[in-house]
Enzyme design. Sequence first.
Site, PDB file in Angstrom:
ATOM      1  N   ASP A  85       0.816  -1.211   0.000  1.00  0.00           N
ATOM      2  CA  ASP A  85       0.000   0.000   0.000  1.00  0.00           C
ATOM      3  C   ASP A  85       0.852   1.263   0.000  1.00  0.00           C
ATOM      4  O   ASP A  85       0.637   2.170  -0.808  1.00  0.00           O
ATOM      5  CB  ASP A  85      -0.917   0.026   1.232  1.00  0.00           C
ATOM      6  CG  ASP A  85      -2.019  -1.013   1.139  1.00  0.00           C
ATOM      7  OD1 ASP A  85      -1.883  -1.971   0.361  1.00  0.00           O
ATOM      8  OD2 ASP A  85      -3.014  -0.856   1.861  1.00  0.00           O
ATOM      9  N   ARG A  94       0.342   6.551  17.087  1.00  0.00           N
ATOM     10  CA  ARG A  94       0.197   7.518  16.002  1.00  0.00           C
ATOM     11  C   ARG A  94       0.845   8.869  16.279  1.00  0.00           C
ATOM     12  O   ARG A  94       1.487   9.443  15.398  1.00  0.00           O
ATOM     13  CB  ARG A  94      -1.280   7.699  15.643  1.00  0.00           C
ATOM     14  CG  ARG A  94      -1.981   6.425  15.182  1.00  0.00           C
ATOM     15  CD  ARG A  94      -1.123   5.589  14.310  1.00  0.00           C
ATOM     16  NE  ARG A  94      -1.820   4.487  13.653  1.00  0.00           N
ATOM     17  CZ  ARG A  94      -1.179   3.526  13.020  1.00  0.00           C
ATOM     18  NH1 ARG A  94       0.151   3.521  12.958  1.00  0.00           N
ATOM     19  NH2 ARG A  94      -1.847   2.550  12.437  1.00  0.00           N
ATOM     20  N   ASP A 106      -7.234   6.400  12.407  1.00  0.00           N
ATOM     21  CA  ASP A 106      -5.818   6.718  12.298  1.00  0.00           C
ATOM     22  C   ASP A 106      -5.549   7.970  11.479  1.00  0.00           C
ATOM     23  O   ASP A 106      -4.647   8.743  11.789  1.00  0.00           O
ATOM     24  CB  ASP A 106      -5.056   5.515  11.722  1.00  0.00           C
ATOM     25  CG  ASP A 106      -4.887   4.430  12.776  1.00  0.00           C
ATOM     26  OD1 ASP A 106      -4.855   4.794  13.971  1.00  0.00           O
ATOM     27  OD2 ASP A 106      -4.794   3.253  12.423  1.00  0.00           O
ATOM     28  N   SER A 117      -7.192  -7.023   8.325  1.00  0.00           N
ATOM     29  CA  SER A 117      -6.027  -6.130   8.291  1.00  0.00           C
ATOM     30  C   SER A 117      -5.503  -5.946   9.709  1.00  0.00           C
ATOM     31  O   SER A 117      -6.254  -6.051  10.678  1.00  0.00           O
ATOM     32  CB  SER A 117      -6.418  -4.792   7.683  1.00  0.00           C
ATOM     33  OG  SER A 117      -6.796  -3.891   8.678  1.00  0.00           O
TER      34      SER A 117
END
Lengths: 406, 406, 406, 406
Positions: free
Chosen positions: A17, A99, A128, A182
């Site tokens: 990705d 994050r 996110d 995922s």
Amino acid sequence: MAQNVSKVVLAFSGGLDTSVILKWLKETYGCEVVTFTADLGQGEELEPARRKAELMGVRPEHIFIDDLREEFVRDYVFPMMRANALYEGLYLLGTSIARPLIAKRQIEIARQVGADAVSHGATGKGNDQVRFELGYYALAPDIKVIAPWREWDLTSRTKLIEYAEAHQIPVPRDKRGEAPFSTDANLLHTSSEGKVLEDPWQEVPDYVYSRTDHLEAAPDQADYITIDFERGDAVAVDGEGLSPAALLAKLNDLGRTHAIGRLDLVENRFVGMKSRGMYETPGGTILHAAHRAIEGITLDRGAAHLKDELMPRYAELIYNGFWFSPEREMLQAAIDHSQQKVSGTVRLKLYKGGAHIVGRKSPNSLYSEKVVTFEDDQGAYDQRDAEGFIKLNALRLRLLARREAR
Amino acid sequence: MAQNVSKVVLAFSGGLDTSVILKWLKETYGCEVVTFTADLGQGEELEPARRKAELMGVRPEHIFIDDLREEFVRDYVFPMMRANALYEGLYLLGTSIARPLIAKRQIEIARQVGADAVSHGATGKGNDQVRFELGYYALAPDIKVIAPWREWDLTSRTKLIEYAEAHQIPVPRDKRGEAPFSTDANLLHTSSEGKVLEDPWQEVPDYVYSRTDHLEAAPDQADYITIDFERGDAVAVDGEGLSPAALLAKLNDLGRTHAIGRLDLVENRFVGMKSRGMYETPGGTILHAAHRAIEGITLDRGAAHLKDELMPRYAELIYNGFWFSPEREMLQAAIDHSQQKVSGTVRLKLYKGGAHIVGRKSPNSLYSEKVVTFEDDQGAYDQRDAEGFIKLNALRLRLLARREAR
Amino acid sequence: MAQNVSKVVLAFSGGLDTSVILKWLKETYGCEVVTFTADLGQGEELEPARRKAELMGVRPEHIFIDDLREEFVRDYVFPMMRANALYEGLYLLGTSIARPLIAKRQIEIARQVGADAVSHGATGKGNDQVRFELGYYALAPDIKVIAPWREWDLTSRTKLIEYAEAHQIPVPRDKRGEAPFSTDANLLHTSSEGKVLEDPWQEVPDYVYSRTDHLEAAPDQADYITIDFERGDAVAVDGEGLSPAALLAKLNDLGRTHAIGRLDLVENRFVGMKSRGMYETPGGTILHAAHRAIEGITLDRGAAHLKDELMPRYAELIYNGFWFSPEREMLQAAIDHSQQKVSGTVRLKLYKGGAHIVGRKSPNSLYSEKVVTFEDDQGAYDQRDAEGFIKLNALRLRLLARREAR
Amino acid sequence: MAQNVSKVVLAFSGGLDTSVILKWLKETYGCEVVTFTADLGQGEELEPARRKAELMGVRPEHIFIDDLREEFVRDYVFPMMRANALYEGLYLLGTSIARPLIAKRQIEIARQVGADAVSHGATGKGNDQVRFELGYYALAPDIKVIAPWREWDLTSRTKLIEYAEAHQIPVPRDKRGEAPFSTDANLLHTSSEGKVLEDPWQEVPDYVYSRTDHLEAAPDQADYITIDFERGDAVAVDGEGLSPAALLAKLNDLGRTHAIGRLDLVENRFVGMKSRGMYETPGGTILHAAHRAIEGITLDRGAAHLKDELMPRYAELIYNGFWFSPEREMLQAAIDHSQQKVSGTVRLKLYKGGAHIVGRKSPNSLYSEKVVTFEDDQGAYDQRDAEGFIKLNALRLRLLARREAR
């Protein structure tokens, strides 16, 4: 949408990705791309990411690979653990807490290389994107932010793979089909969501777990361990002093063995929808239990109850991406103030998915056998005080009851 | 202290302590004693209490023995479960929640028999004296309250037994020595504290557990069960509709088998000291987990987060004995308002001390696969909205950052 | 009750009541008495207290007279003002905030002179006894506390005066009859309660006011003033830098002239009853309004709203006497953290009982005309972001509404 | 953006802006427009709006003009007053509370006429767009929402007027130039913001005030009034029973005369920026003060303090537009539960901008002269209870202090 961008710092994992994003950024914005790959303990080699970036034409001085594990645990995980933070009563915030650190480092790199934009690979439905971007804006208010998943038209995996093939981006065999779910991983946890997990009535299949051994396969013999705390932070396991990251890794190993820290949760995302996730937080689960236990004997009731009342708000702020906000910092100031005496040792029994507290001691203990004992306490506590205490606590209730009776 | 009392309603278990109290009340106050013995699911025969009271000269019409199990679960345990109440993050409040019901019934009996006083056997160091007496005063503001443990000079077990023997009160053989710990039990839990538990560093000895089988002895095979909820309350287990008390009893059986709901805790008493207790709440622990899970899909985020923020206060009120207070009732009104759609089914896996959520479904589910899916959602959610959402959430942080940069 | 006491530090005003207490302590406990008289800005001469103490046989080295005005405002009033503290929405806590300082100084003196006890003249129904004694115990856990009003039998004014006369304590003529109300004063406020104020339906008589001129007598011309703040604290009035106490005194003068800061309140005491009081807080009322106004432009919304939510708890802690508690200190840490940029100037119009904000400016202002303007903002804010912001905030409400419609 | 719309319900004031919107909707969407004009007590004739709509071609059966004043005060203002709601400590939420009612009525009309869209005239920087649209979506999750100010290119007043003239929309002479500020009015308040108010250091010019007479022009003679409450709501002024709207109008008259309820505020908008507004809430300010006063004698401390802690969140919810949300309703349930005994009479002195409480009485009063009196209370309160009360409250602080001393 297509702003004028000359250099962008991309949070780059080296996977399919973010490789496509790397290419797409160049194509779409005609800009230079700087890659940033962080080791947060996700358990993957980072050098392949370097080679991948090089292959895709990123200049060597524009490839940043950092080991942030100690900073992550020391400055993000541990402050959060001091708060006993649980989102919606259960979730230890493993993804949320990583994050802000990634965002912070991206902004530092952007300053260093003179970039005018940052980019990430988070989708447009998740939390996110919010966490990354609130971090960016809080630290660099005028930075440009590129969120490819919200912009491009590669709206299916098929299109993504076509784009990759059309641009000579190698597609690993196992990425050709749709992934069954995922994941996100770091030293604190692994999360899994999507696809096979989307029906919240269906049990999470065995193969989704990656950080913990199966419950039934866990040893029939319990392990007993001790964790030492100093001023609210864990500093040793079984008496062995360890750095923050090493300590969490050690607890992860123990937790993996005993299948500790699995959580199947339907949670409320900041963007307004419910999602179902599966979390594995082996070491963090042990740490959370142990921290509460050391607070149990070292923290005053007033402080403890205030912490409990502030905690849901604090957890929500982290979940929603407001780590770099005045209100999170205010709460942290209050929490940290409370931890000055939170030192001592906790003993736990690890067994079949459970981290059971079995003992705690501290030089700073507020627990007083002399006061609490059923035996003669030699005047440490005058039982007759209780009468006045109750009488005055009851006074307003009695006045209410007399009104009822009028 | 020795007020003028003519008739007193005593919370009477039939055990040694309350038998001594019965006698002592007569001796000290020259008053008539009315005994009240409640079945709250503590698992003891009640008829012996009747015989004991008769033997000690209580008039038959002054002996009250009530089965309060259904009222206890329906009107006390369940409302509290709707709140997901945990005191200090962990304790399910099994003792705390029983006290107001006992107090209420004592006051009803006092009205019925024309008594002017009530009495209980709780000690002067504990929370229960507060819970009983706040209940009494809130319901009958002018009642006289006699708390023998705060008044008399029977300050050691030896003196108590001497008093018993001097007054022809039978002393069971096993009460002659000091009990190694003291317990309280009802349908929700058993608590143990004191003596062998007083050193919080020492693991709770095996023989203290009475409501759960030993962890290591629990079956190697997990049980899967379902619990159905209606408007926030559990109504069925494995599809079988059960009354509140029957349902809790059923979950207790399951929890006992799988050693679920043990808690070793150092807690902060309302009277200002820390104490160490061991709790076993088998069914309640299962219920608590299941209720959170059904809320997960049926409760809106705004309601859920507000509940989480109010919960510590609510739990503290119950712990401290303020069940019959305007503020507890206000919080209950808010909580109950939120439960109208909390209906559906939760599936759990019970195994070796753990109650693991593995599935949940509801006709009222707010979880939308269509919205959350990684697949094409056919317009259910516009990812571009996220940009504006983030931008406006970030605005104040950007203004702050610009100020920093000035 | 009559513990073994050898030396006691008495909070001594020099008035009739504490003179009687001084004598009574000697008589009752046969102990040495150390007097402590503090200048907290109550507006009374302190030297008469010294002479009084000397006359009553206190040794010169045991007479302590301290000017605590600067410490009072700097370390107690100002931190509380940073929190915008109001008890029950209205009361500026003028009495509450003075008690911990007096307690602290008494304990310091006790240590200095080797006293084993402290004493105060607060009655057994009020909050002040709690505030004094919680302060004593928090700072010196093993100090003996003597509260004469709870111990002696001088339960009426007549008896008090008889005792005074019997012990050669001069009784001022105006103390012979019953005072029509009782007061407490310091640099922050004067409170009045009791007697003529006891009927909450009756308007407070004019003669009760002592710190403010009558509303109707206030000037017909408004005064405009400015107050400068630095990091949350007021530092100048009309541009003139002043010490904390001098600044508060200056605002008191202005407030007196304009009849600002009167409050007629029925409040809830910590001891469980309601009482009616009248407060005059002239300078404090101005300061409170001004502090909110400077925060208005310098404090971020997240910080401001968190402060607003914490404030009632903070105010309650001070009211109840928990200044020296971990939870008050935690809240203070959070509050103080928020004040780093709270600097600038506020302009007020003082008129007929009102302190009206008319302007505020700051080098740290977060207010941005460029962003907020109705005019073209040249891209400072993209109105289209609002759509996404609303859409995602609405998402959960829409999911709820769709459920309703099912 | 230009969705497929066939019929839209527009919140239509009849003024220039919404007339332009009416035209623009037809032009842009080719849809039928239904106008809705509400009388919320803004003090304007509504019939001109009807004529204007007719002139612009709206079908008579598509012109809705409703007098919502009673519903507004009874079902929106009064519930909010029960909460003592103040946003950021000061703002009585006059604009915020009107929006949900308008949104609700628009949705009702949309259902009635079979419209598929709604529209409003709020700008893209303000709170009102959020409040309208959250209301729409909460009540009709699939409604289309058109917010012209976020969509069109009439980004300056000049362009707006050009558009009006090009489309035969009459432009009143006083609208040709830029208005010096913008206002919103209803029975609760008038707000003013923008232009001349944009510099927060400049005093609000006299001519901005419209709902209150100038402070200095207010009568030199105070008015004394009484307000009667029943279950938390005002029901009479000076003994005269009035409907909710009539009562608020009456208090507005009194407040206007005495210049009560002016507020100059820099506030934090939900969309992330600070704005400066001027509010006039004459009757609401009186009501707010009076409600707190009647609660002072009728509400228990536990209930009152819980209300105070919940209030900032409740006010924020209304400010942010979440009236129709589960969490606002939960808080309302708690608040309303507390108001059952909030009945009685409050007496106020109105003078020169101030609404001063001077007395309160109630058949439900919890204030007890007998308990609180300085005189002999004949046993209503035992002062010695205070010792035990303090001792147990101090216990944890003493344990802390002993730890410090170790």
